[in-house]
Design an enzyme around this catalytic site. Structure first.
Site, PDB file in Angstrom:
ATOM      1  N   ALA A  35     -29.510  22.514   9.980  1.00 38.40           N
ATOM      2  CA  ALA A  35     -28.515  22.753   8.932  1.00 38.40           C
ATOM      3  C   ALA A  35     -27.124  22.331   9.384  1.00 38.40           C
ATOM      4  CB  ALA A  35     -28.501  24.228   8.547  1.00 38.40           C
ATOM      5  N   ASP A  36     -26.434  21.607   8.511  1.00 44.39           N
ATOM      6  CA  ASP A  36     -25.020  21.323   8.758  1.00 44.39           C
ATOM      7  C   ASP A  36     -24.199  22.303   7.935  1.00 44.39           C
ATOM      8  OD1 ASP A  36     -25.039  20.376   6.107  1.00 44.39           O
ATOM      9  OD2 ASP A  36     -25.090  18.268   6.721  1.00 44.39           O
ATOM     10  N   SER A  37     -22.890  22.142   7.904  1.00 45.05           N
ATOM     11  CA  SER A  37     -22.035  23.110   7.201  1.00 45.05           C
ATOM     12  C   SER A  37     -22.319  23.134   5.699  1.00 45.05           C
ATOM     13  CB  SER A  37     -20.559  22.820   7.465  1.00 45.05           C
ATOM     14  OG  SER A  37     -20.236  21.507   7.061  1.00 45.05           O
TER      15      SER A  37
END
Length: 138
Positions: free
Chosen positions: A91-93
């Site tokens: 997951a990224d931001s």
């Protein structure tokens, strides 16, 4: 270990601690305290690491795991556990924002930006959800 045992003994008059022995010879794995009708933090020990976590309901944890899998489009056989870190799952931001939005929709809550930034694991999310749901119902 001695201080934890002494703490357990001292608390045994008020609390009922549950000690779970590890399958390894390392000794104590976790300590859980319960007060009638209340959930309290549990303590667990891993080599070189000590962790305190609140125990969210299994239903909450399962829903959070499902939402994380869905938002990250993870294969069904991907293991998502309470200790799973969003970053380690890829997951990224933006993904994290989408996960929080999915949780808000599923549980009918609103997560403040400040609180959302503290969520790093499935357990963090589940604990925050239960706190917000409880706060909402009172």
């Amino acid at each position: 270990m001695a201080s934890l045992t002494q703490a357990s003994t001292a608390l045994s008059t008020t609390f009922k601690p549950t000690l779970a022995a590890s399958s390894r010879s390392s000794g104590l794995k976790s300590v859980s305290f319960s007060i009638t009708g209340k959930r309290v933090p549990s303590l667990s020990s891993r080599p070189g690491r000590f962790q305190v976590s609140c125990s969210a309901k299994p239903e909450t944890l399962n829903k959070v795991c499902d939402i994380v899998k869905k938002q990250l489009a993870l294969p069904e056989d991907t293991a998502v556990t309470p200790g799973s870190k969003f970053a380690e799952l890829g997951a990224d931001s933006l993904d994290t924002v989408e996960i929080v939005m999915g949780l808000e929709e599923e549980f009918g809550i609103s997560v403040e930006e400040e609180s959302a930034q503290t969520i790093a694991t499935v357990q963090d999310a589940a604990d925050l959800i239960e706190k917000l749901v409880e706060k909402k119902s009172t």
